[in-house]
Design a protein around this motif. Structure first.
Motif, PDB file in Angstrom:
ATOM      1  N   PRO A  97       0.817  -1.217   0.000  1.00  0.00           N
ATOM      2  CA  PRO A  97       0.000   0.000   0.000  1.00  0.00           C
ATOM      3  C   PRO A  97       0.850   1.267   0.000  1.00  0.00           C
ATOM      4  CG  PRO A  97      -0.835  -1.586   1.589  1.00  0.00           C
ATOM      5  CD  PRO A  97       0.503  -2.093   1.132  1.00  0.00           C
ATOM      6  N   ASN A 100      -1.839   4.466   2.238  1.00  0.00           N
ATOM      7  CA  ASN A 100      -2.943   3.659   2.789  1.00  0.00           C
ATOM      8  C   ASN A 100      -3.816   2.983   1.739  1.00  0.00           C
ATOM      9  OD1 ASN A 100      -2.093   4.704   5.313  1.00  0.00           O
ATOM     10  ND2 ASN A 100      -3.439   6.481   5.031  1.00  0.00           N
ATOM     11  N   SER A 101      -3.396   2.907   0.490  1.00  0.00           N
ATOM     12  CA  SER A 101      -4.226   2.254  -0.521  1.00  0.00           C
ATOM     13  C   SER A 101      -3.374   1.413  -1.461  1.00  0.00           C
ATOM     14  CB  SER A 101      -5.033   3.273  -1.317  1.00  0.00           C
ATOM     15  OG  SER A 101      -4.189   4.027  -2.159  1.00  0.00           O
ATOM     16  N   TYR A 102      -4.026   0.420  -2.042  1.00  0.00           N
ATOM     17  CA  TYR A 102      -3.366  -0.444  -3.022  1.00  0.00           C
ATOM     18  C   TYR A 102      -4.354  -0.720  -4.144  1.00  0.00           C
ATOM     19  CZ  TYR A 102      -1.647  -4.646  -5.318  1.00  0.00           C
ATOM     20  OH  TYR A 102      -1.244  -5.543  -6.262  1.00  0.00           O
ATOM     21  N   TYR A 137     -10.677  -2.897   5.895  1.00  0.00           N
ATOM     22  CA  TYR A 137     -10.363  -2.322   4.584  1.00  0.00           C
ATOM     23  C   TYR A 137     -11.650  -2.015   3.839  1.00  0.00           C
ATOM     24  CZ  TYR A 137     -11.578  -6.763   2.269  1.00  0.00           C
ATOM     25  OH  TYR A 137     -12.254  -7.865   1.790  1.00  0.00           O
ATOM     26  N   THR A 146      -8.368   0.246   0.326  1.00  0.00           N
ATOM     27  CA  THR A 146      -7.970   1.320   1.238  1.00  0.00           C
ATOM     28  C   THR A 146      -7.939   0.794   2.661  1.00  0.00           C
ATOM     29  OG1 THR A 146      -8.983   2.966  -0.212  1.00  0.00           O
ATOM     30  CG2 THR A 146      -8.493   3.651   2.049  1.00  0.00           C
TER      31      THR A 146
END
Length: 248
Positions: A97, A100-102, A137, A146
């Motif tokens: 991430p 905070n996101s992937y 998530y 997220t």
């Protein structure tokens, strides 16, 4: 007399089509045909029957083929519309991430979320609608995952699983709930050959009208998946079921 060794070959030709495409079961591991009749026994006062006649008959076939294809399953079993493309699955795709996101590697054709786990511990995270906290998530329709800003384990790495589509490289057939009586019919041809004293001797069984009432696809930890088709044969409009042909 003759003898045969090996599983042989099975062919299925769809019926009711102007230009049917035959399906070759080219990697048979097992084939069996069970031809049987009910017996109707007439008894008098004694223990044994005084007459025996045949009643209803049936021909049931089991075909195990080591290779399976979309055309084989759809044209002989499902009988629905087949479209180009595939539904694929990403299993435990490693993600790092950022902020905070992937975004899933196949996010452009993302379909269904199948879960997230921490990469370091394999502990699964909980999916929520919005504002995730540690251990939670969210995921968007575009495959953007997220996580909580303070979730250190997520920041260290996660594994995500999901389904996605590709436009080419295969086919996809729908499984639908159709009206009772709807099914696929095909002609089945089984053949096997052996060489006896330098001469090839072939056995061929043709079943004029068949349908497949069951399809089994079983997987094992340390073995190959070998799908098994059940086949039932019955008479055509002229009352003919098929033929059995031997060399001698």
């Amino acid at each position: 007399m003759e003898f045969h060794f090996g599983a042989g070959d099975f062919f299925a030709v769809p019926l009711g089509q102007a230009n049917p495409t035959p399906v070759h079961f080219s990697a048979l591991s097992d084939f069996s045909i069970d031809i049987k009749f009910e017996e109707k026994k007439l008894y008098g006062q004694n223990q044994f029957p005084i007459a025996v006649q045949r009643g209803k008959g049936s021909i049931d076939v089991k075909v195990k083929n080591s290779l399976v294809s979309g055309a084989m399953v759809n044209s002989l079993f499902l009988g629905t519309t087949s479209t180009p493309g595939q539904l694929l699955t990403a299993v435990n795709e490693g993600g790092q991430p950022t902020a905070n996101s992937y975004t899933a590697a196949n996010g452009t054709t993302f379909k269904t979320d199948l879960g997230v786990a921490y990469a370091s511990t394999a502990i699964p995270l909980q999916r929520v609608a919005a504002n995730p906290t540690a251990g939670q998530y969210t995921v968007s329709a575009a495959g953007v995952y997220t996580f909580a800003a303070g979730d250190a384990q997520a920041s260290a790495g996660v594994v995500v699983s999901y389904t996605y589509t590709v436009a080419a490289g295969g086919s996809t057939a729908a499984i639908t709930s159709q009206a009772m009586g709807t099914g696929v019919q095909f002609m089945g041809v089984y053949t096997t050959a052996s060489v006896v004293a330098g001469v090839q001797k072939r056995c061929t069984i043709q079943l004029n009208v068949c349908s497949s009432p069951d399809l089994k696809m079983a997987a094992k930890q340390d073995d190959y998946m070998v799908p098994e088709f059940g086949v039932s044969a019955y008479a055509d409009a002229a009352g003919n079921v098929g033929v059995v042909s031997f060399a001698e």
